[in-house]
Write a protein that holds these residues in place. Structure first.
Motif, PDB file in Angstrom:
ATOM      1  N   THR A  29       5.980  -2.611   4.189  1.00 36.33           N
ATOM      2  CA  THR A  29       5.350  -1.438   3.581  1.00 36.33           C
ATOM      3  C   THR A  29       6.388  -0.377   3.255  1.00 36.33           C
ATOM      4  O   THR A  29       6.245   0.383   2.287  1.00 36.33           O
ATOM      5  CB  THR A  29       4.284  -0.857   4.530  1.00 36.33           C
ATOM      6  OG1 THR A  29       3.307  -1.856   4.805  1.00 36.33           O
ATOM      7  CG2 THR A  29       3.602   0.359   3.914  1.00 36.33           C
ATOM      8  N   THR A  79      -0.746   3.828   9.821  1.00 40.68           N
ATOM      9  CA  THR A  79      -2.171   3.548  10.015  1.00 40.68           C
ATOM     10  C   THR A  79      -2.451   2.077  10.300  1.00 40.68           C
ATOM     11  O   THR A  79      -3.605   1.693  10.434  1.00 40.68           O
ATOM     12  CB  THR A  79      -2.977   3.979   8.774  1.00 40.68           C
ATOM     13  OG1 THR A  79      -2.595   3.173   7.652  1.00 40.68           O
ATOM     14  CG2 THR A  79      -2.738   5.448   8.446  1.00 40.68           C
ATOM     15  N   VAL A  80      -1.402   1.267  10.359  1.00 38.21           N
ATOM     16  CA  VAL A  80      -1.545  -0.170  10.619  1.00 38.21           C
ATOM     17  C   VAL A  80      -0.689  -0.530  11.820  1.00 38.21           C
ATOM     18  O   VAL A  80       0.479  -0.150  11.908  1.00 38.21           O
ATOM     19  CB  VAL A  80      -1.118  -1.012   9.397  1.00 38.21           C
ATOM     20  CG1 VAL A  80      -1.222  -2.507   9.720  1.00 38.21           C
ATOM     21  CG2 VAL A  80      -1.967  -0.680   8.181  1.00 38.21           C
ATOM     22  N   LEU A 113      -6.324  -7.009   5.745  1.00 38.65           N
ATOM     23  CA  LEU A 113      -5.758  -6.733   7.063  1.00 38.65           C
ATOM     24  C   LEU A 113      -6.802  -6.550   8.163  1.00 38.65           C
ATOM     25  O   LEU A 113      -6.556  -6.943   9.308  1.00 38.65           O
ATOM     26  CB  LEU A 113      -4.844  -5.504   6.988  1.00 38.65           C
ATOM     27  CG  LEU A 113      -3.591  -5.659   6.115  1.00 38.65           C
ATOM     28  CD1 LEU A 113      -2.765  -4.375   6.152  1.00 38.65           C
ATOM     29  CD2 LEU A 113      -2.754  -6.846   6.552  1.00 38.65           C
ATOM     30  N   PRO A 114      -7.980  -5.960   7.904  1.00 39.30           N
ATOM     31  CA  PRO A 114      -8.950  -5.785   8.990  1.00 39.30           C
ATOM     32  C   PRO A 114      -9.444  -7.095   9.603  1.00 39.30           C
ATOM     33  O   PRO A 114      -9.961  -7.074  10.720  1.00 39.30           O
ATOM     34  CB  PRO A 114     -10.099  -5.024   8.314  1.00 39.30           C
ATOM     35  CG  PRO A 114      -9.459  -4.306   7.175  1.00 39.30           C
ATOM     36  CD  PRO A 114      -8.414  -5.258   6.681  1.00 39.30           C
ATOM     37  N   ARG A 128       4.352  -2.612   9.764  1.00 37.93           N
ATOM     38  CA  ARG A 128       4.793  -3.599   8.776  1.00 37.93           C
ATOM     39  C   ARG A 128       6.020  -3.057   8.031  1.00 37.93           C
ATOM     40  O   ARG A 128       5.912  -2.101   7.253  1.00 37.93           O
ATOM     41  CB  ARG A 128       3.677  -3.912   7.787  1.00 37.93           C
ATOM     42  CG  ARG A 128       2.326  -4.180   8.423  1.00 37.93           C
ATOM     43  CD  ARG A 128       1.327  -4.671   7.392  1.00 37.93           C
ATOM     44  NE  ARG A 128       1.569  -6.065   7.046  1.00 37.93           N
ATOM     45  CZ  ARG A 128       1.187  -6.618   5.904  1.00 37.93           C
ATOM     46  NH1 ARG A 128       0.595  -5.895   4.980  1.00 37.93           N
ATOM     47  NH2 ARG A 128       1.419  -7.900   5.673  1.00 37.93           N
ATOM     48  N   GLN A 139       0.849  -1.177   0.000  1.00 39.09           N
ATOM     49  CA  GLN A 139       0.000   0.000   0.000  1.00 39.09           C
ATOM     50  C   GLN A 139       0.896   1.243   0.000  1.00 39.09           C
ATOM     51  O   GLN A 139       2.113   1.128   0.191  1.00 39.09           O
ATOM     52  CB  GLN A 139      -0.895  -0.007   1.238  1.00 39.09           C
ATOM     53  CG  GLN A 139      -1.937  -1.119   1.247  1.00 39.09           C
ATOM     54  CD  GLN A 139      -2.775  -1.093   2.509  1.00 39.09           C
ATOM     55  OE1 GLN A 139      -2.286  -1.427   3.591  1.00 39.09           O
ATOM     56  NE2 GLN A 139      -4.031  -0.697   2.385  1.00 39.09           N
ATOM     57  N   ARG A 154       0.691   5.045   4.476  1.00 40.77           N
ATOM     58  CA  ARG A 154      -0.205   4.286   5.351  1.00 40.77           C
ATOM     59  C   ARG A 154       0.554   3.459   6.390  1.00 40.77           C
ATOM     60  O   ARG A 154      -0.056   2.684   7.116  1.00 40.77           O
ATOM     61  CB  ARG A 154      -1.082   3.360   4.510  1.00 40.77           C
ATOM     62  CG  ARG A 154      -2.008   4.105   3.562  1.00 40.77           C
ATOM     63  CD  ARG A 154      -3.161   3.241   3.119  1.00 40.77           C
ATOM     64  NE  ARG A 154      -4.105   3.988   2.309  1.00 40.77           N
ATOM     65  CZ  ARG A 154      -5.302   3.559   1.967  1.00 40.77           C
ATOM     66  NH1 ARG A 154      -5.710   2.365   2.381  1.00 40.77           N
ATOM     67  NH2 ARG A 154      -6.113   4.290   1.237  1.00 40.77           N
ATOM     68  N   GLN A 157      -5.924   0.387  -1.458  1.00 36.84           N
ATOM     69  CA  GLN A 157      -6.670  -0.224  -0.368  1.00 36.84           C
ATOM     70  C   GLN A 157      -6.224  -1.640  -0.037  1.00 36.84           C
ATOM     71  O   GLN A 157      -6.556  -2.158   1.027  1.00 36.84           O
ATOM     72  CB  GLN A 157      -8.171  -0.220  -0.696  1.00 36.84           C
ATOM     73  CG  GLN A 157      -8.748   1.188  -0.834  1.00 36.84           C
ATOM     74  CD  GLN A 157     -10.187   1.173  -1.268  1.00 36.84           C
ATOM     75  OE1 GLN A 157     -10.571   0.450  -2.185  1.00 36.84           O
ATOM     76  NE2 GLN A 157     -11.018   1.973  -0.605  1.00 36.84           N
ATOM     77  N   ARG A 174      -5.251  -7.126  12.943  1.00 38.70           N
ATOM     78  CA  ARG A 174      -4.509  -5.863  12.873  1.00 38.70           C
ATOM     79  C   ARG A 174      -5.413  -4.711  13.329  1.00 38.70           C
ATOM     80  O   ARG A 174      -6.636  -4.792  13.247  1.00 38.70           O
ATOM     81  CB  ARG A 174      -4.039  -5.553  11.445  1.00 38.70           C
ATOM     82  CG  ARG A 174      -3.289  -6.622  10.714  1.00 38.70           C
ATOM     83  CD  ARG A 174      -2.012  -7.056  11.415  1.00 38.70           C
ATOM     84  NE  ARG A 174      -1.046  -7.643  10.519  1.00 38.70           N
ATOM     85  CZ  ARG A 174      -1.067  -8.881  10.060  1.00 38.70           C
ATOM     86  NH1 ARG A 174      -2.062  -9.688  10.394  1.00 38.70           N
ATOM     87  NH2 ARG A 174      -0.116  -9.335   9.268  1.00 38.70           N
ATOM     88  N   CYS A 214      -6.354  -1.300  12.093  1.00 42.23           N
ATOM     89  CA  CYS A 214      -6.234  -0.559  10.835  1.00 42.23           C
ATOM     90  C   CYS A 214      -7.614  -0.082  10.407  1.00 42.23           C
ATOM     91  O   CYS A 214      -8.617  -0.327  11.085  1.00 42.23           O
ATOM     92  CB  CYS A 214      -5.613  -1.431   9.749  1.00 42.23           C
ATOM     93  SG  CYS A 214      -6.538  -2.939   9.388  1.00 42.23           S
ATOM     94  N   ALA A 215      -7.653   0.602   9.274  1.00 45.23           N
ATOM     95  CA  ALA A 215      -8.928   1.070   8.728  1.00 45.23           C
ATOM     96  C   ALA A 215      -9.787  -0.126   8.341  1.00 45.23           C
ATOM     97  O   ALA A 215      -9.269  -1.201   8.004  1.00 45.23           O
ATOM     98  CB  ALA A 215      -8.683   1.956   7.508  1.00 45.23           C
TER      99      ALA A 215
END
Length: 515
Positions: free
Chosen positions: A226, A218-219, A292-293, A223, A211, A215, A237, A297, A299-300
């Protein structure tokens, strides 16, 4: 790890679940107990200090993050969008025709209440959620709701009393999200396994498509891939892993169809490493989007279904994948119906393998009730306790309660029989599944006797339009995470990915078609 039936596995998993949920209070209890027994010298020992610091961090994490986050998720409104009246009617009468035992059906949709405790107002509240996606008074839809209640009464042969009984309908979008705290230790473990998984997949030829680097913060857990990955996903996304096909020695065209793998809930791809490394076809390209949700995790949330399908389409276009074998496990099967309803995505699929298909017969209460509400009785299998632990993860429970709309994700058996597209499909079900009703799913295939579909593993050929593999001794998850299930699924996917295998079936089918 999937918990097996042995007492040792049950004890080990139960201990881990207690630590991952109550580590902070356990550290506090240790401090108070040691203080009462050994006094200041006891609590000032280096080991004790480490435990006390860990406990302080855990308690701080609970009050500073979990409590505000839980309140935030409870306030978030569910996805919604009004259904047209003709769509509501089709959905209602279609699902009603697939219900064999109305008493059990309505009881489970009302948290296991006695059938006699269900009243008309309870049914009205339940129908407003299920078909109208709203709460409160039916208003101008009162006549339509009454029509549905009367249809239920005719099917039951029973007239419900007016008013509201003690029964409480299960309405995922409006009920409180059933979530429990996870300790910092748990998230650190998830982060460690994530890094190990990324390293192993990289060594085995998988490339990570990240991603946007923005971001990264935001997780949680963070990670590293990333930041370190050089290639970006076509969709901001979704991140994903991709392994290109092995070169064919005798031809410039690939010898195997690619695999699109949609994973289930849990801790992400770490649980699927054994299957990916030892049982997935080594010659085929494999693409694995990450959700991921539903992977423990912070996250969003998942995007709306339409956006998610667009993201998957962009990813497949980025790798120019077509004629793919679609393998979906548990939660991943929720995406089958919207994916196969999208013309672009449907044209990219040659075969479908739903494993532990929670999407089939989704109108039945088993999936919603067993995963989000039921409590395993004392002495029950450890796997059911594990599934309950997974189901109360904040991100997973929020996804099931607020991001999924049953009428978008339900998959009817006939959707797998699209003769115009020539799909082949094999449904893999565990006979001891503790989430879905495996017998109902198996009987959805045909009117064969129990003996017929119980022998389906031995009779499977990969040549029929729709086949069933019923693994009578396996629970939910063991069908892909246990050795027996991995081996069987590996054979199915190997057959479907073989270009010669499916081409010969299609040629035989065409030759046998009257002109």
């Amino acid at each position: 790890m999937i918990v097996g039936p042995s007492y040792a596995e049950y004890l080990l998993a139960g201990t881990a679940m207690i630590l991952f949920t109550y580590l902070g209070p356990l550290c506090v209890a240790y401090f108070l107990l040691l203080l009462s027994i050994a006094g200041i010298p006891g609590i000032s020992h280096p080991i004790s200090i480490a435990i006390e610091v860990l406990g302080a961090l855990e308690i701080l994490f609970y009050f500073v993050w979990f409590l505000p986050y839980r309140a935030y998720l409870q306030r978030r409104r569910p996805l919604s969008g009004p259904l047209a009246r003709d769509m509501r009617r089709r959905l209602f009468y279609r699902q009603l025709g697939h219900v064999a035992d109305m008493e059990t059906y309505l009881s489970k949709w009302h948290h296991g209440a006695q059938f006699s405790d269900i009243r008309r107002d309870n049914l009205q509240s339940w129908l407003l959620w299920a078909l109208f996606e709203r709460d409160g008074d039916p208003g101008e839809d009162a006549a339509e709701v009454d029509e549905y209640i009367e249809a239920i009464e005719r099917k039951c042969g029973f007239r419900f009393q007016t008013g509201s009984g003690v029964a409480v309908p299960l309405r995922l979008a409006f009920d409180p999200v059933q979530m429990r705290h996870r300790s910092l230790l748990f998230y650190m473990m998830v982060g460690f396994l994530d890094t190990v998984t990324a390293t192993i997949l990289r060594l085995r030829g998988f490339k990570f498509y990240r991603q946007p680097r923005g971001r990264f913060f935001t997780v949680f857990p963070p990670r590293l891939q990333t930041v370190l990955a050089t290639s970006a996903s076509a969709s901001p996304q979704l991140s994903y892993y991709y392994r290109p096909p092995a070169p064919s020695p005798s031809s410039t065209s690939p010898s195997h169809r690619p695999v699109l793998f949609l994973h289930g809930v849990g801790i992400g791809l770490a649980a699927y490493l054994p299957w990916l490394l030892f049982f997935a076809p080594p010659e085929a390209a494999i693409l694995i989007p990450e959700f991921l949700p539903v992977s423990s995790r912070i996250c969003a949330p998942l995007p709306p279904t339409l956006d998610l399908i667009r993201s998957l389409s962009a990813i497949l276009t980025q790798q120019d994948l077509r004629d793919a074998v679609l393998v979906a496990h548990s939660f991943g099967t929720f995406l089958l119906s919207p994916l196969l309803s999208d013309p672009d995505m449907a044209n990219r699929v040659s075969a479908i393998v739903p494993v532990d298909p929670v999407c089939l017969l989704l109108h039945l209460p088993e999936t919603a009730y067993n995963f989000t509400r039921s409590r395993p009785p004392s002495g029950e299998r450890g796997a059911e306790w594990q599934l309950r632990f997974v189901g109360t993860d904040p991100g997973i429970s929020y996804t099931f309660s607020r991001r999924l709309r049953w009428h978008e994700h339900i998959l009817w058996g006939e959707q797998l029989l699209d003769r115009a597209r020539g799909w082949r499909a094999t449904v893999v079900v565990g006979g001891r599944d503790s989430i879905i009703d495996p017998a109902a799913v198996a009987n959805e295939r045909s009117d064969e006797s129990d003996a017929g579909w119980l022998a389906s593993k031995e009779r499977w050929t990969g040549r029929e339009e729709l086949e069933l593999i019923y693994l009578a001794h396996l629970d939910h998850g063991h069908t892909i995470l246990g050795h027996d299930g991995m081996r069987v699924l590996g054979e199915v996917v190997k057959t479907y990915t073989s270009v010669e295998s499916l081409d010969s079936v299609e040629s035989a089918s065409t030759a046998g078609t009257p002109q």
